[in-house]
Design a protein around this motif. Structure first.
Motif, short mmCIF file in Angstrom:
data_model
loop_
_atom_site.label_atom_id
_atom_site.label_comp_id
_atom_site.label_asym_id
_atom_site.label_seq_id
_atom_site.Cartn_x
_atom_site.Cartn_y
_atom_site.Cartn_z
N VAL A 147 -18.06 -3.62 -18.36
CA VAL A 147 -18.31 -4.50 -17.22
C VAL A 147 -17.35 -5.88 -17.45
CG1 VAL A 147 -19.53 -5.70 -15.55
CG2 VAL A 147 -20.41 -3.77 -16.63
N LEU A 148 -16.59 -6.00 -16.46
CA LEU A 148 -15.84 -7.27 -16.59
C LEU A 148 -16.29 -8.39 -15.76
CD1 LEU A 148 -11.99 -6.12 -16.49
CD2 LEU A 148 -13.55 -6.33 -18.45
N LEU A 149 -17.07 -9.38 -16.21
CA LEU A 149 -17.53 -10.40 -15.30
C LEU A 149 -17.01 -11.90 -14.99
CD1 LEU A 149 -20.50 -10.83 -13.97
CD2 LEU A 149 -21.24 -11.82 -16.28
N THR A 150 -16.75 -12.19 -13.95
CA THR A 150 -15.89 -13.17 -13.48
C THR A 150 -16.63 -14.44 -13.88
OG1 THR A 150 -16.47 -13.12 -11.24
CG2 THR A 150 -14.46 -11.86 -11.93
N HIS A 151 -18.12 -14.66 -13.35
CA HIS A 151 -19.07 -15.67 -13.73
C HIS A 151 -20.28 -15.44 -13.66
CE1 HIS A 151 -18.31 -16.05 -9.27
NE2 HIS A 151 -19.41 -17.14 -9.25
N ALA A 152 -21.18 -16.47 -13.75
CA ALA A 152 -22.48 -16.26 -13.97
C ALA A 152 -23.46 -16.34 -12.79
CB ALA A 152 -23.11 -17.36 -14.90
N HIS A 153 -22.98 -16.80 -11.55
CA HIS A 153 -23.75 -16.82 -10.40
C HIS A 153 -24.23 -15.30 -10.11
CE1 HIS A 153 -21.78 -20.56 -8.76
NE2 HIS A 153 -22.87 -20.99 -9.19
N ILE A 154 -25.49 -15.43 -9.63
CA ILE A 154 -26.04 -14.07 -9.36
C ILE A 154 -25.62 -13.25 -8.54
CG2 ILE A 154 -28.43 -13.28 -8.57
CD1 ILE A 154 -28.55 -14.23 -11.50
N ASP A 155 -24.91 -13.57 -7.62
CA ASP A 155 -24.08 -12.83 -6.60
C ASP A 155 -23.07 -12.05 -7.34
OD1 ASP A 155 -22.78 -15.38 -6.28
OD2 ASP A 155 -21.67 -14.59 -4.79
N HIS A 156 -22.61 -12.40 -8.16
CA HIS A 156 -21.80 -11.50 -9.21
C HIS A 156 -22.20 -10.91 -10.42
CE1 HIS A 156 -17.98 -13.40 -7.25
NE2 HIS A 156 -18.98 -13.99 -6.85
N SER A 157 -23.62 -11.33 -10.99
CA SER A 157 -24.03 -10.98 -12.06
C SER A 157 -25.30 -10.35 -11.91
CB SER A 157 -24.16 -12.01 -13.14
OG SER A 157 -24.98 -12.86 -12.90
N GLY A 158 -26.09 -10.63 -10.80
CA GLY A 158 -27.55 -10.41 -10.88
C GLY A 158 -28.16 -9.01 -10.76
N ASN A 159 -27.02 -8.01 -10.64
CA ASN A 159 -27.56 -6.39 -10.90
C ASN A 159 -27.40 -5.82 -12.06
OD1 ASN A 159 -29.04 -6.14 -8.58
ND2 ASN A 159 -27.17 -5.23 -7.59
N LEU A 160 -26.66 -6.79 -13.00
CA LEU A 160 -26.60 -6.51 -14.50
C LEU A 160 -27.83 -5.70 -15.18
CD1 LEU A 160 -24.08 -8.73 -15.60
CD2 LEU A 160 -23.57 -6.46 -15.43
N PRO A 161 -28.88 -6.39 -15.09
CA PRO A 161 -30.07 -5.76 -15.67
C PRO A 161 -30.60 -4.36 -14.95
CG PRO A 161 -30.40 -8.15 -15.22
CD PRO A 161 -29.20 -7.77 -14.63
N LEU A 162 -30.39 -4.38 -13.61
CA LEU A 162 -30.50 -3.14 -13.08
C LEU A 162 -29.73 -2.16 -13.66
CD1 LEU A 162 -32.16 -1.67 -10.68
CD2 LEU A 162 -30.35 -2.25 -9.13
N LEU A 163 -28.52 -2.43 -13.66
CA LEU A 163 -27.42 -1.34 -14.31
C LEU A 163 -27.92 -0.96 -15.67
CD1 LEU A 163 -24.61 -0.25 -13.46
CD2 LEU A 163 -23.79 -2.28 -15.14
N TYR A 164 -28.38 -1.95 -16.75
CA TYR A 164 -29.09 -1.56 -17.79
C TYR A 164 -30.30 -0.73 -17.67
CZ TYR A 164 -31.06 -2.20 -22.74
OH TYR A 164 -31.39 -1.90 -23.78
N ARG A 165 -31.05 -1.02 -16.79
CA ARG A 165 -32.34 -0.19 -16.51
C ARG A 165 -32.08 1.28 -16.28
NH1 ARG A 165 -37.34 -2.31 -13.81
NH2 ARG A 165 -38.46 -0.36 -13.20
#
Length: 564
Positions: free
Chosen positions: A54-72
């Protein structure tokens, strides 16, 4: 070389793009949808466990918030980001997971009493911890080969601590293509963080359009502090509190910067030593991250303060509320004070309690300092709502409602145009995303008409072949069913959690036919007309009473004619 658009297409949140290149499967951002949802997003075209990175532009949840779901769901690859973004995600993803678990537990207590089926959190704290361990940190401007044939470069987007635009260069055989993902493009002359770095060259650009239809007021940065001081002065003189709904990460720290300046220059008289309460555990943790990254990521003005031994975001009278008891105690302190609390759009979090205690008091002020999405309580207050429903109770709006001009972490329409115009060569195609439905089309047309660019505003599911430069799937919009829209709205009203029913799927969607799409386009024009009307109303402030009265009566007659 195939790019698929999955999220934040004709919508403002839920940023997510899927790139297949050089034998790798890559996500750019993996964001959570927040606020109102209009269209159904396509699911990932592959299993989460098949995603390589994954390439992540920044930390705001509307850009990063589903990363834990992806891991799950099985992802254990690498997440590439800047150091600042990784530091912020280490607290923000845990906070998001805590909200998921807390709200699911709260809802299940109600469901058990009512005999309804149980729900489970979208993801857990363990999932967030797992995702955090996947981060790989990069410096700005560092060129890194993340796989054979794939090179990336992160450059400063000027939106948030650690925010970046990402340049991806792909080589397959004799074919090389480059594409830039803008992320959220920052406003210029913001406190603390540097201005955005402009792109120079790429074959393709995916760019945001949050403010693609409007311009920010442009006061000098010193005027921000003066405008804030004036609000504090008149509110304190009335004996009231200044309540600032603020995003915990970024905007809160900017407010602390301005208030430090106000105190240093004695810009509020008669209330020396006034207290400022930051009532958000996440904001307090984020402030610590900002302090950790001061010397690496702050701009020249903030760095100059550091060299003089001054903490740019610290001052006497700054108080933090950590526990729920700390939060409740603030509203029993009688002296006038500033309360900064999340969420910034008033749709969740502790700010709702502070609104309940202050919204009905005419001596108080609710001061907005950030973007308010359509359909949120914050937007309703700015547009003149006379009451707000909080915790099952209608609260009258008697407090002064105002907005600090020009304070935005996003570039406005002119800033977006400067960003794309800076390129030394025209890109072959520009994809306009991350904007309200009609805004993406307004900005797309502006790119076409004013800059002569080949611009396209994709819907979720659109696919593009980077090698041939062809749109291979021109996806059509799929409206969310009313039932699902209602379910999402209820979940967010309950406190922002996104829960799923045990054993449930994504729910039914309504496919858009040519007839319903035409209706949607007409409705889009109606919404745009409504936005223009609101702009005219705001510009009418200070007009003659007679004119304002006539204008009001015309609007009321129009509403009466068309109400359903």
């Amino acid at each position: 070389m195939k790019l698929t658009f999955l999220g934040a297409d004709h919508e403002v949140t839920g940023s997510c793009y899927y790139l297949e290149a050089a034998g790798k499967k890559i996500l750019i951002d993996c964001g959570m949808e927040q606020g109102p949802d209009l269209y159904e997003n396509k699911p990932l075209p592959v299993a989460a466990g098949d995603i390589d990175m994954v390439l992540l532009t920044h930390a705001h949840i509307d850009h990063s918030g589903n990363l834990p779901l992806l891991y799950r769901h099985g992802f254990h690859g690498q997440i590439f980001s800047t150091y600042g973004t990784a530091n912020l995600c280490s607290i923000m993803l845990l906070d998001s997971a805590h909200i998921q678990e807390f709200e699911a537990e709260w809802k299940n207590r109600k469901n058990q009493r009512a005999g309804r089926e149980l729900v489970e959190p979208l993801y857990s704290i363990e999932d967030a911890q797992g995702a955090i361990k996947c981060f790989v940190n990069l410096n700005y401007e560092e060129e890194r080969y993340i796989a054979d044939g794939i090179k990336v470069r992160f450059f400063d987007a000027g939106h948030l601590l650690g925010s970046a635009s990402i340049e991806v260069t792909i080589t397959e055989g004799d074919t090389t293509r480059s594409i830039i993902f803008s992320g959220d493009i920052g406003n210029t002359n913001q406190p603390l963080i540097r201005d955005p770095v402009y792109p120079k060259k790429a074959d393709y650009v995916v760019m945001e359009s949050t403010y693609g239809d409007r311009a920010h007021p442009r006061p000098p940065r010193s005027d921000y502090a003066q405008a804030l001081a004036e609000v504090i002065q008149r509110t304190f003189d009335r004996g009231g509190n200044v309540v600032i709904p603020s995003f915990a990460v970024g905007r809160t720290q900017e407010m602390l910067y301005f208030i430090r300046e106000i105190k240093e220059k004695h810009m509020v008289s008669g209330h020396e030593g006034f207290k400022v309460y930051v009532d958000s555990p996440l904001a307090n943790e984020a402030t610590q991250v900002f302090q950790k990254r001061m010397y690496e990521d702050f701009d020249e003005e903030a760095t100059a303060l550091l060299q003089r031994g001054i903490n740019p975001i610290g001052f006497d009278g700054l108080k933090t509320a950590v526990t729920a008891d700390d939060s409740r105690a603030i509203n029993f302190i009688e002296e006038p004070k500033v309360i900064i609390s999340a969420s910034g759009m008033c749709d969740a979090g502790r700010i709702k309690h502070h609104l309940k205690h202050n919204l009905w008091r005419p001596e108080c002020t609710i001061l907005f300092v950030g973007y308010q999405a359509a359909g949120t309580p914050g937007r309703a207050l700015l547009e003149g709502a006379d009451h707000l429903r909080l915790f099952g109770e209608d609260i009258d709006v008697e407090a002064e409602i105002c907005q600090l001009p020009g304070v935005s972490g996003h570039a406005d329409n002119e800033g977006l145009m400067r960003w794309i115009s800076s390129m030394e060569e025209k890109p072959q195609k520009v994809f306009v995303t991350h904007g309200e439905d009609y805004v993406t089309e307004i900005f797309r047309d502006r790119l076409k008409n004013e800059l002569g660019l080949d611009a396209y505003a994709p819907y979720s599911g659109a696919e593009f072949d980077l090698a041939s430069g062809q749109i291979t799937v021109d996806a059509q919009p799929v409206l969310l069913s009313k039932e699902k829209q209602k379910g999402l709205a209820e979940a967010k009203a309950a406190g922002g959690a996104f829960v799923r029913r045990k054993g449930s799927d994504r729910g039914a969607a309504v496919r858009v036919t040519s007839q319903t799409r035409k209706a949607a386009q007409v409705y889009t024009k109606l919404v745009a007309a409504g936005s223009r009307l609101m702009s005219v109303i705001r510009d009418s402030e200070g007009g003659a009473n007679k004119d304002l009265s006539e204008f009001t009566q015309e609007i009321l007659r129009l509403c009466e004619k068309w109400k359903r």
